[in-house]
Design an enzyme around this catalytic site. Structure first.
Site: not given
Length: 270
Positions: A97, A104, A106-107, A126, A129, A186
């Site tokens: 980054y 994050g 967690d990452r 991962d 959510t 659907t």
């Protein structure tokens, strides 16, 4: 690392805790943050041992959750929590980054665990959510990542953004893709479309790495990982449901070694 450690992986929807002893991680459990917000962290007290030596946490649920957890641990064990933060470099991994602290945690912890085990090119997937992808090359350099809405998030967005789609009959588990690419109902269309969107992102990530002459090991983790069929992604795949807890153990081991080294260099008085 011969200490009794309490580990916390606090995500967007769930808190996962684990206990680590001389033989490794021996107990884990997940609790929804909704339950914790309703009943408090004391719901964990009966499930945890009476004595602990250290506590380490990965937290992406915000400062308020961190403060509540800190008070709980201090109250019951009289120890502080080591809240991990993302760094530019650590444990053989170089953060890709532009602003390393913005990755994050967690990452970051997941990458530490995966690299510690594999030490070659890899792609962490991962399932939470959100679906997150993080790529690492053969030298431990983080190439970057992607953040994509997870299955349940995609389903729920359809409920809020449309008037005639009912997702009440949908479960949020992954399944082997049907031979028929196009759904005939659907429900089939929603499930197939959402799942194929995630698969497409994963295939694109692998293809991008292969263009750079990398053949990544795919490391699957996250709360949704348990629902994924073993043949979902092929042979070059590892399932590591406790990946973040494993990363916290790696971090604690290094801290423990540093502490022992510092103690051995303390000058004797007198």
């Amino acid at each position: 690392m011969n200490v009794n450690a309490l580990l916390f992986d606090i995500g967007n929807s769930y808190l996962k805790w684990g206990l680590h002893g001389k033989d490794g991680i021996y107990q884990t459990e997940a609790v929804s943050l909704e339950s914790i917000n309703r009943m408090g962290f004391d719901i964990l007290a009966k499930k945890l041992p009476d004595q602990l030596d250290v506590c380490c946490a990965s937290n992406v649920a915000g400062k308020a959750t961190a403060e509540k957890l800190k008070k709980f641990v201090n109250k019951h064990y009289d120890i502080d929590i080591n809240f991990v933060s993302s760094e530019k470099f650590g444990h053989g991994v170089t953060n890709g980054y532009q602003q390393p602290k913005r990755l994050g945690v967690d990452r970051w912890v997941a990458m530490i665990a995966a690299w510690s085990e594999i030490k070659s090119s890899l792609l962490i997937v991962d399932f939470g959510t959100a679906l997150t992808l993080d790529a690492i090359d053969n030298k431990g350099v983080h190439l970057g990542g992607q953040i994509i809405p997870g299955l349940e998030t995609m389903f729920n967005s359809l409920v809020t953004a449309t008037s005639d789609i009912n997702t009440s009959k949908l479960d949020f588990e992954y399944s082997v893709v049907s031979e028929n690419f196009f759904g005939k109902t659907t429900i089939e269309a929603i499930r197939g479309g959402s799942q194929n969107a995630l698969i497409g992102a994963l295939e694109g990530a692998v293809l991008s790495m292969q263009k750079d002459s990398l053949e990544p090991v795919i490391v699957i983790t996250g709360g949704g990982a348990k629902d994924i069929p073993k043949n979902f992604f092929g042979k070059n795949t590892l399932f590591r449901p406790n990946l973040i807890l494993d990363g916290l153990v790696n971090i604690l081991k290094v801290l423990n070694e540093k502490n022992l080294k510092n103690q051995s260099h303390v000058p004797m008085s007198g």
